[in-house]
Write an enzyme that holds these catalytic residues in place. Structure first.
Site, mmCIF file in Angstrom:
data_model
loop_
_atom_site.group_PDB
_atom_site.id
_atom_site.type_symbol
_atom_site.label_atom_id
_atom_site.label_comp_id
_atom_site.label_asym_id
_atom_site.label_seq_id
_atom_site.Cartn_x
_atom_site.Cartn_y
_atom_site.Cartn_z
ATOM 1 N N LYS A 192 0.845 -1.186 0.000
ATOM 2 C CA LYS A 192 0.000 0.000 0.000
ATOM 3 C C LYS A 192 0.886 1.243 0.000
ATOM 4 O O LYS A 192 2.028 1.184 0.477
ATOM 5 C CB LYS A 192 -0.954 -0.023 1.209
ATOM 6 C CG LYS A 192 -0.295 0.169 2.593
ATOM 7 C CD LYS A 192 -0.339 1.603 3.025
ATOM 8 C CE LYS A 192 0.274 1.824 4.388
ATOM 9 N NZ LYS A 192 0.523 3.235 4.718
ATOM 10 N N HIS B 63 1.036 -3.963 5.839
ATOM 11 C CA HIS B 63 1.762 -4.724 6.863
ATOM 12 C C HIS B 63 0.978 -4.866 8.163
ATOM 13 O O HIS B 63 1.217 -5.782 8.943
ATOM 14 C CB HIS B 63 3.137 -4.102 7.127
ATOM 15 C CG HIS B 63 3.098 -2.853 7.952
ATOM 16 N ND1 HIS B 63 2.853 -1.612 7.416
ATOM 17 C CD2 HIS B 63 3.260 -2.656 9.280
ATOM 18 C CE1 HIS B 63 2.875 -0.706 8.371
ATOM 19 N NE2 HIS B 63 3.116 -1.300 9.517
ATOM 20 N N LYS C 177 0.185 -8.288 11.545
ATOM 21 C CA LYS C 177 0.513 -8.214 12.974
ATOM 22 C C LYS C 177 -0.170 -9.345 13.745
ATOM 23 O O LYS C 177 -1.353 -9.611 13.574
ATOM 24 C CB LYS C 177 0.116 -6.848 13.534
ATOM 25 C CG LYS C 177 1.056 -5.726 13.113
ATOM 26 C CD LYS C 177 0.670 -4.420 13.752
ATOM 27 C CE LYS C 177 1.737 -3.353 13.525
ATOM 28 N NZ LYS C 177 2.966 -3.592 14.281
ATOM 29 N N GLU D 213 0.795 8.221 17.444
ATOM 30 C CA GLU D 213 2.254 8.089 17.394
ATOM 31 C C GLU D 213 2.886 9.267 18.120
ATOM 32 O O GLU D 213 2.407 10.400 17.990
ATOM 33 C CB GLU D 213 2.744 8.030 15.943
ATOM 34 C CG GLU D 213 2.224 6.817 15.191
ATOM 35 C CD GLU D 213 2.537 6.845 13.703
ATOM 36 O OE1 GLU D 213 2.585 5.772 13.084
ATOM 37 O OE2 GLU D 213 2.722 7.960 13.165
ATOM 38 N N ASP E 180 -2.466 8.053 4.779
ATOM 39 C CA ASP E 180 -1.340 7.268 5.284
ATOM 40 C C ASP E 180 -1.803 6.133 6.183
ATOM 41 O O ASP E 180 -1.338 5.000 6.058
ATOM 42 C CB ASP E 180 -0.366 8.178 6.043
ATOM 43 C CG ASP E 180 0.897 7.457 6.457
ATOM 44 O OD1 ASP E 180 1.425 6.659 5.645
ATOM 45 O OD2 ASP E 180 1.377 7.680 7.579
ATOM 46 N N HIS F 87 -4.986 1.139 7.527
ATOM 47 C CA HIS F 87 -4.844 0.524 8.854
ATOM 48 C C HIS F 87 -6.128 0.623 9.679
ATOM 49 O O HIS F 87 -6.630 -0.374 10.207
ATOM 50 C CB HIS F 87 -3.721 1.194 9.651
ATOM 51 C CG HIS F 87 -2.371 1.096 9.015
ATOM 52 N ND1 HIS F 87 -2.065 0.193 8.029
ATOM 53 C CD2 HIS F 87 -1.233 1.783 9.247
ATOM 54 C CE1 HIS F 87 -0.809 0.339 7.678
ATOM 55 N NE2 HIS F 87 -0.280 1.290 8.403
ATOM 56 N N LYS G 258 0.263 12.213 14.550
ATOM 57 C CA LYS G 258 1.684 12.143 14.872
ATOM 58 C C LYS G 258 2.059 13.192 15.917
ATOM 59 O O LYS G 258 1.343 14.170 16.110
ATOM 60 C CB LYS G 258 2.510 12.362 13.600
ATOM 61 C CG LYS G 258 2.387 11.193 12.615
ATOM 62 C CD LYS G 258 3.344 11.339 11.459
ATOM 63 C CE LYS G 258 3.341 10.083 10.602
ATOM 64 N NZ LYS G 258 3.924 8.925 11.304
#
Length: 312
Positions: free
Chosen positions: A13, A43, A47, A81, A100, A105, A190
């Protein structure tokens, strides 16, 4: 046909930058590959804790029958984050936080936490249940909140007048019999106070079921609303488990598409995300200080409903 061995294509992605570009890419891939040769990799789907969520929900959970609108007050989904964009300026400034982590996600986390049990555990049936959730997610662009951390303009390769968001929040819901009327509050950003990626299901009796996918205290925990007592159902593996990329690449080699996205799933994610992003045009993000929980407007979003963001 594949007469000698096999061919598989792994693409990470993001798949496209909106629905139209994603469709164009998937149409191009379809000219040269059949769908079971294409492995679209996010990814996060590799997990271990996400895999634990499905195992817990459908094999071990005493709570699964209560994860319905009758018992659930609301759901919170977060990707927080405590660091900035680093050296990702060229990519990040063009795309922003929603594309993003929100388009992929966070939508996947919602799907895995709320999907119905597959009739059998095969790649096709698991993907079908995820897609059913994604297609029934209701975008509410008017609830969108955007933020940008202080000093973002000084990051390498960021435009000095950039209005790219480094934080977002919005409200959504699932239009199906099981969850209709249950609000879902979503946030990501972030340079916040902590790093945590999680889904929190808040029951009407104030108990909280936490699926923490990343950050400290990774695992599955039930927190009693009355006493604060914790029951742990699964815990993180402290780095012993294989990296998510390693696991997914091994799945690709073995031809297992369970934790990859197919073309229709990518399409459903973009349909929802494009609807949210329409509100971005002309919006200026609120500036927030590094090391905080983001812009105050995000607090106001959930507090208008007499609820508040949870922090563990």
């Amino acid at each position: 046909g594949q007469k000698n061995g096999w061919t598989r294509l792994v693409i990470e992605k993001p798949i496209g930058t909106d629905r139209d570009s994603a469709r164009a890419l998937n149409d191009l891939l379809a000219e040269y590959f059949v769908e079971d040769q294409v492995f679209r990799l996010d990814h996060y789907l590799g997990k271990d804790t996400l895999h634990d969520v499905l195992d817990f929900r459908f094999n071990r959970s005493p709570l699964e029958s209560k994860i319905t609108k009758k018992f659930v007050d609301h759901i919170q989904v977060s990707a927080l984050e405590d660091y900035g964009i680093g050296l990702r300026g060229p990519y990040y400034d063009q795309n922003g936080a929603i594309k993003d982590v929100g388009q992929n996600h966070l939508l996947q986390m919602i799907a895995l936490a709320t999907m119905n049990k597959p009739t059998e555990f095969t790649p096709a049936t698991v993907t079908k249940e995820r897609i059913d959730i994604l297609k029934n997610l209701v975008p509410d662009p008017d609830t969108l909140i955007l933020g940008q951390y202080q000093g973002y303009h000084g990051e390498p390769s960021v435009a000095p007048d950039s209005d790219t968001e480094t934080y977002f929040a919005f409200k959504t819901s699932i239009d199906n019999d099981r969850f209709s009327g249950v609000p879902i509050y979503v946030r990501g950003g972030k340079y916040l106070t902590t790093t945590a990626t999680e889904v929190v299901i808040v029951f009407k009796n104030t108990d909280k079921l936490v699926y923490r996918i990343g950050g400290a205290n990774e695992g599955i925990t039930l927190i009693s609303g009355a006493t604060g007592d914790r029951t742990e159902y699964a815990t993180g593996r402290d780095g012993i488990a294989p990296d998510a990329y390693e696991k997914l690449l091994l799945d690709a080699i073995e031809g297992n598409q369970t934790y990859f996205n197919d073309a229709s799933e990518i399409d459903a994610q973009w349909v929802f995300t494009d609807a949210i992003i329409t509100k971005k045009h002309g919006m200026q993000p609120s500036i927030y200080e590094r090391g905080t929980w983001g812009p105050k407007e995000a607090d106001e979003l959930i507090e208008r409903d007499d609820r508040s963001w949870l922090y563990f």
